[in-house]
Design a protein around this motif. Structure first.
Motif, PDB file in Angstrom:
ATOM      1  N   ILE A  94     -12.075   6.951  -4.660  1.00 29.23           N
ATOM      2  CA  ILE A  94     -12.253   6.476  -6.032  1.00 29.23           C
ATOM      3  C   ILE A  94     -11.677   5.073  -6.135  1.00 29.23           C
ATOM      4  CG2 ILE A  94     -11.742   6.917  -8.469  1.00 29.23           C
ATOM      5  CD1 ILE A  94     -11.341   9.863  -7.738  1.00 29.23           C
ATOM      6  N   PHE A  95     -12.501   4.108  -6.497  1.00 32.27           N
ATOM      7  CA  PHE A  95     -12.045   2.734  -6.640  1.00 32.27           C
ATOM      8  C   PHE A  95     -11.043   2.673  -7.779  1.00 32.27           C
ATOM      9  CE2 PHE A  95     -13.023  -1.930  -7.442  1.00 32.27           C
ATOM     10  CZ  PHE A  95     -12.482  -2.360  -6.234  1.00 32.27           C
ATOM     11  N   SER A  96      -9.852   2.192  -7.477  1.00 32.99           N
ATOM     12  CA  SER A  96      -8.736   2.302  -8.413  1.00 32.99           C
ATOM     13  C   SER A  96      -7.746   1.168  -8.175  1.00 32.99           C
ATOM     14  CB  SER A  96      -8.047   3.661  -8.227  1.00 32.99           C
ATOM     15  OG  SER A  96      -7.680   3.852  -6.858  1.00 32.99           O
ATOM     16  N   VAL A  97      -6.629   1.212  -8.872  1.00 33.75           N
ATOM     17  CA  VAL A  97      -5.601   0.178  -8.752  1.00 33.75           C
ATOM     18  C   VAL A  97      -4.387   0.748  -8.039  1.00 33.75           C
ATOM     19  CG1 VAL A  97      -4.129  -1.462  -9.978  1.00 33.75           C
ATOM     20  CG2 VAL A  97      -6.380  -0.864 -10.916  1.00 33.75           C
ATOM     21  N   GLY A  98      -4.044   0.172  -6.899  1.00 32.77           N
ATOM     22  CA  GLY A  98      -2.801   0.511  -6.232  1.00 32.77           C
ATOM     23  C   GLY A  98      -1.663  -0.280  -6.863  1.00 32.77           C
ATOM     24  N   VAL A  99      -0.517   0.367  -7.018  1.00 29.58           N
ATOM     25  CA  VAL A  99       0.609  -0.256  -7.724  1.00 29.58           C
ATOM     26  C   VAL A  99       1.899  -0.107  -6.911  1.00 29.58           C
ATOM     27  CG1 VAL A  99       1.884  -0.384  -9.893  1.00 29.58           C
ATOM     28  CG2 VAL A  99      -0.464   0.491  -9.892  1.00 29.58           C
ATOM     29  N   ASN A 100       2.679  -1.176  -6.882  1.00 32.40           N
ATOM     30  CA  ASN A 100       4.005  -1.138  -6.269  1.00 32.40           C
ATOM     31  C   ASN A 100       5.046  -1.090  -7.388  1.00 32.40           C
ATOM     32  OD1 ASN A 100       6.525  -1.849  -5.060  1.00 32.40           O
ATOM     33  ND2 ASN A 100       5.408  -2.693  -3.313  1.00 32.40           N
ATOM     34  N   PRO A 101       5.543   0.100  -7.749  1.00 30.18           N
ATOM     35  CA  PRO A 101       6.494   0.228  -8.854  1.00 30.18           C
ATOM     36  C   PRO A 101       7.795  -0.526  -8.628  1.00 30.18           C
ATOM     37  CG  PRO A 101       5.590   2.371  -8.247  1.00 30.18           C
ATOM     38  CD  PRO A 101       5.213   1.412  -7.162  1.00 30.18           C
ATOM     39  N   THR A 102       8.189  -0.677  -7.361  1.00 27.66           N
ATOM     40  CA  THR A 102       9.439  -1.376  -7.065  1.00 27.66           C
ATOM     41  C   THR A 102       9.367  -2.830  -7.520  1.00 27.66           C
ATOM     42  OG1 THR A 102       9.816   0.065  -5.161  1.00 27.66           O
ATOM     43  CG2 THR A 102      11.073  -1.986  -5.255  1.00 27.66           C
ATOM     44  N   ILE A 103       8.228  -3.459  -7.275  1.00 31.84           N
ATOM     45  CA  ILE A 103       8.062  -4.847  -7.703  1.00 31.84           C
ATOM     46  C   ILE A 103       8.079  -4.943  -9.221  1.00 31.84           C
ATOM     47  CG2 ILE A 103       6.463  -6.800  -7.777  1.00 31.84           C
ATOM     48  CD1 ILE A 103       5.611  -6.131  -4.964  1.00 31.84           C
ATOM     49  N   PHE A 130      -1.180   1.856   2.935  1.00 31.65           N
ATOM     50  CA  PHE A 130      -0.298   0.868   2.318  1.00 31.65           C
ATOM     51  C   PHE A 130       1.131   1.408   2.192  1.00 31.65           C
ATOM     52  CE2 PHE A 130      -4.359  -0.790   0.399  1.00 31.65           C
ATOM     53  CZ  PHE A 130      -4.330  -2.020   1.038  1.00 31.65           C
ATOM     54  N   GLN A 131       1.246   2.685   1.876  1.00 27.87           N
ATOM     55  CA  GLN A 131       2.584   3.287   1.795  1.00 27.87           C
ATOM     56  C   GLN A 131       3.301   3.189   3.140  1.00 27.87           C
ATOM     57  OE1 GLN A 131       1.160   7.057   0.415  1.00 27.87           O
ATOM     58  NE2 GLN A 131       1.798   6.736  -1.699  1.00 27.87           N
ATOM     59  N   LYS A 132       2.559   3.469   4.191  1.00 29.83           N
ATOM     60  CA  LYS A 132       3.143   3.440   5.535  1.00 29.83           C
ATOM     61  C   LYS A 132       3.538   2.023   5.935  1.00 29.83           C
ATOM     62  CE  LYS A 132       2.304   5.168  10.228  1.00 29.83           C
ATOM     63  NZ  LYS A 132       2.522   3.916  10.981  1.00 29.83           N
ATOM     64  N   SER A 133       2.644   1.055   5.689  1.00 31.92           N
ATOM     65  CA  SER A 133       2.934  -0.312   6.130  1.00 31.92           C
ATOM     66  C   SER A 133       4.017  -0.976   5.291  1.00 31.92           C
ATOM     67  CB  SER A 133       1.660  -1.164   6.103  1.00 31.92           C
ATOM     68  OG  SER A 133       1.157  -1.294   4.785  1.00 31.92           O
ATOM     69  N   SER A 134       4.056  -0.656   3.996  1.00 32.97           N
ATOM     70  CA  SER A 134       5.020  -1.292   3.106  1.00 32.97           C
ATOM     71  C   SER A 134       6.360  -0.573   3.052  1.00 32.97           C
ATOM     72  CB  SER A 134       4.456  -1.374   1.681  1.00 32.97           C
ATOM     73  OG  SER A 134       4.351  -0.074   1.104  1.00 32.97           O
ATOM     74  N   GLY A 135       6.350   0.730   3.326  1.00 31.47           N
ATOM     75  CA  GLY A 135       7.552   1.535   3.188  1.00 31.47           C
ATOM     76  C   GLY A 135       7.960   1.758   1.749  1.00 31.47           C
ATOM     77  N   SER A 136       7.036   1.506   0.831  1.00 27.03           N
ATOM     78  CA  SER A 136       7.331   1.623  -0.599  1.00 27.03           C
ATOM     79  C   SER A 136       6.633   2.829  -1.217  1.00 27.03           C
ATOM     80  CB  SER A 136       6.890   0.355  -1.338  1.00 27.03           C
ATOM     81  OG  SER A 136       7.630  -0.767  -0.902  1.00 27.03           O
ATOM     82  N   PRO A 137       7.190   3.383  -2.283  1.00 26.30           N
ATOM     83  CA  PRO A 137       6.586   4.543  -2.964  1.00 26.30           C
ATOM     84  C   PRO A 137       5.473   4.108  -3.908  1.00 26.30           C
ATOM     85  CG  PRO A 137       8.618   3.941  -4.067  1.00 26.30           C
ATOM     86  CD  PRO A 137       8.489   3.011  -2.888  1.00 26.30           C
ATOM     87  N   LEU A 138       4.332   3.765  -3.352  1.00 30.56           N
ATOM     88  CA  LEU A 138       3.226   3.241  -4.147  1.00 30.56           C
ATOM     89  C   LEU A 138       2.565   4.340  -4.974  1.00 30.56           C
ATOM     90  CD1 LEU A 138       1.632   1.020  -1.368  1.00 30.56           C
ATOM     91  CD2 LEU A 138       3.459   0.427  -2.970  1.00 30.56           C
ATOM     92  N   THR A 139       1.880   3.930  -6.030  1.00 30.66           N
ATOM     93  CA  THR A 139       1.173   4.894  -6.864  1.00 30.66           C
ATOM     94  C   THR A 139      -0.191   4.336  -7.236  1.00 30.66           C
ATOM     95  OG1 THR A 139       1.405   6.348  -8.792  1.00 30.66           O
ATOM     96  CG2 THR A 139       2.069   4.054  -9.085  1.00 30.66           C
ATOM     97  N   LEU A 140      -0.958   5.107  -8.006  1.00 38.24           N
ATOM     98  CA  LEU A 140      -2.330   4.744  -8.360  1.00 38.24           C
ATOM     99  C   LEU A 140      -2.535   4.772  -9.868  1.00 38.24           C
ATOM    100  CD1 LEU A 140      -4.027   6.981  -5.664  1.00 38.24           C
ATOM    101  CD2 LEU A 140      -4.153   4.487  -5.688  1.00 38.24           C
ATOM    102  N   LEU A 141      -3.389   3.861 -10.337  1.00 38.47           N
ATOM    103  CA  LEU A 141      -3.768   3.818 -11.744  1.00 38.47           C
ATOM    104  C   LEU A 141      -5.280   3.718 -11.870  1.00 38.47           C
ATOM    105  CD1 LEU A 141      -1.186   1.238 -13.194  1.00 38.47           C
ATOM    106  CD2 LEU A 141      -1.047   3.739 -13.289  1.00 38.47           C
ATOM    107  N   ARG A 142      -5.783   4.091 -13.030  1.00 36.68           N
ATOM    108  CA  ARG A 142      -7.197   3.921 -13.338  1.00 36.68           C
ATOM    109  C   ARG A 142      -7.548   2.437 -13.321  1.00 36.68           C
ATOM    110  NH1 ARG A 142      -5.126   7.986 -16.275  1.00 36.68           N
ATOM    111  NH2 ARG A 142      -6.353   9.895 -16.633  1.00 36.68           N
ATOM    112  N   LEU A 143      -8.819   2.144 -13.111  1.00 35.91           N
ATOM    113  CA  LEU A 143      -9.276   0.771 -13.265  1.00 35.91           C
ATOM    114  C   LEU A 143      -9.075   0.325 -14.707  1.00 35.91           C
ATOM    115  CD1 LEU A 143     -12.721   0.718 -11.407  1.00 35.91           C
ATOM    116  CD2 LEU A 143     -10.587  -0.347 -10.627  1.00 35.91           C
ATOM    117  N   PRO A 144      -8.742  -0.941 -14.926  1.00 33.37           N
ATOM    118  CA  PRO A 144      -8.795  -1.458 -16.295  1.00 33.37           C
ATOM    119  C   PRO A 144     -10.238  -1.373 -16.807  1.00 33.37           C
ATOM    120  CG  PRO A 144      -7.658  -2.976 -14.817  1.00 33.37           C
ATOM    121  CD  PRO A 144      -8.335  -1.953 -13.950  1.00 33.37           C
ATOM    122  N   ALA A 145     -10.411  -1.431 -18.094  1.00 33.84           N
ATOM    123  CA  ALA A 145     -11.744  -1.299 -18.692  1.00 33.84           C
ATOM    124  C   ALA A 145     -12.099  -2.536 -19.505  1.00 33.84           C
ATOM    125  CB  ALA A 145     -11.799  -0.062 -19.582  1.00 33.84           C
TER     126      ALA A 145
END
Length: 437
Positions: A152-161, A289-304
């Motif tokens: 599903i085309f979506s937005v990956g997010v780095n919450p730490t940043i 991306f989680q593996k390469s970054s080592g960060s707890p990434l999450t996903l969001l819906r596409l903006p509309a």
């Protein structure tokens, strides 16, 4: 991450290739390629994570089928399609190959892929979600790809940043593209003040998946069905103008940096190295991306474009296909069946290639998914209540569109030509790529 689809098409359409493939069409009978001697060749693309998982699953297969030798072949995305086209042109195609939505009609309609229903005695797809299975069929109904799952085309997010920047996690059920731009610009502004090599959003304005989503939210399609509308010049112009706005506000990096980032690949780009807060992706890529970054990434819906109207769709993440010239289609079908349906293989492969379209396996693999991996599965399950009808797979006539959009989108992004002028040319190219009826 981009490759030359034009060079791939040139190989596919070469005078020597098409006649050679035509002799072995998608309805070829099992065994028509010759004897079953020699190792079974399987070719796939992906990052290091996928490569390791796949080889582990293949080890399970050979342990269970000691009479079948498997010869793995692997490439990163950047070289996969040119090599595959060369192999088919030279009569040296792998027996089993990983196939993408953008190419399946092109290869299938050129009679280079086996009709999978001719090996249904060893490849059982009856329990697969029917709507997903249908995406592997040609216009004439021939099944040439077995979907590995959904992306599903979506937005990956780095919450730490976001936390470092003092920016709240967006409310993705209501956010718009303008909201996304504002949040991204805020992250970039923080990074500039703090002396951090970070941007809010890594790149935008040259990708077919981006324009496809923008078109759907405008009530249009890149390759419409009879009851749908072709994307308009006005919609393409708005998309290109938004990409320029992102650069002008600092939400994204400068155009030259965007192209460098896209070329760096999944694991070495900004998002994979904790230097971008947001990245557009098919949702299961978040694991890499989680593996390469080592960060707890999450996903969001596409903006509309209109708040709440995201027009998210299930895309077949990728497919397993069998060459029409496979030396032993039955052995090839046995391997594909194992990779798709074996419970132990599913636990190894997990959902890196997409959330499996076999519902019973989703429950089976939950026991081996960690917190990061559950992000993908839970996102897919949540989105099933919202997804709309997926677009048609890219027709053979449209395989080159991604390259054309990249080339022309760059002209707009770099300010060489105004968006409206570039949009006219993109629209003209796309119109010429529509399949004949």
């Amino acid at each position: 991450m981009m490759i030359s689809r034009r060079s791939t098409l040139a190989l596919l359409a070469s005078a020597g290739l098409v006649p050679a493939l035509a002799a072995c069409g998608p309805n070829a009978s099992p065994g028509s390629g010759g004897g079953g001697g020699g190792p079974l060749r399987i070719y796939w693309w992906g990052g290091d994570l996928r490569n390791g998982m796949t080889r582990e699953a293949l080890d399970l297969f050979t342990a269970a089928h000691d009479d079948i030798e498997v010869a793995p072949e692997y490439s990163e995305w950047t070289g996969y399609w040119d090599k595959l086209a060369t192999q088919f042109a030279g009569g040296d195609a792998p027996d089993v190959l990983q196939m993408d939505e953008a190419y399946i009609d092109s290869y299938g309609s050129r009679s280079s892929l086996l009709d999978l229903e001719t090996v249904s005695d060893v490849l059982d797809l009856s329990a697969m979600d029917e709507a997903v299975l249908e995406t592997g069929r040609l216009a004439d109904g021939t099944l040439v790809g077995a979907p590995l799952g959904i992306g599903i085309f979506s937005v990956g997010v780095n919450p730490t940043i976001l936390e470092k920047a003092g920016v709240e996690m967006p409310e993705d059920t209501t956010w718009t593209w303008d909201d996304f731009a504002e949040v991204s610009a805020a992250v970039s502004e923080w990074a500039k003040t703090a002396g951090e090599d970070v941007v809010g959003f890594d790149f935008f304005g040259t990708g077919a998946a981006e324009l496809g989503a923008w078109a759907r939210q405008s009530g249009e399609q890149l390759f419409p069905r009879e009851d749908e509308t072709l994307v308009s010049v006005e919609t393409i112009t708005a998309y290109l103008e938004h990409a320029l706005t992102l650069v002008q506000t600092g939400a994204t990096a400068a155009p030259s940096e965007q192209l460098e980032d896209a070329a760096a690949g999944v694991e070495q780009g900004r998002f994979g190295t904790n230097r971008a807060a947001f990245h557009l992706q098919f949702h299961t890529q978040v694991q890499t991306f989680q593996k390469s970054s080592g960060s707890p990434l999450t996903l969001l819906r596409l903006p509309a474009l209109t708040s709440g109207d995201h027009q998210m769709v299930n895309k077949a993440s990728m497919y397993w296909s069998i060459s029409a010239k496979a030396a032993d289609p039955t052995r090839a079908g046995t391997l594909v069946d194992f990779l798709l349906r074996d419970k132990e293989a599913a636990k190894v492969l997990k959902i890196e290639r997409g959330v499996t379209a076999f519902p019973e396996l989703q429950t089976e693999i939950e026991s081996v998914l960690d917190e990061n991996e559950m992000v993908s599965l839970e996102f897919a399950r949540t989105m099933q209540e919202e997804v709309v009808r997926p677009p048609l797979v890219t027709p053979a006539s449209g395989v080159g569109f991604g390259d054309e959009l990249s080339r022309l989108g760059e002209e707009s992004l770099f300010g060489k030509r105004p968006p409206a002028e570039v949009a006219e040319e993109i629209h003209s190219a796309l119109t010429g790529m529509q399949p004949s009826t």
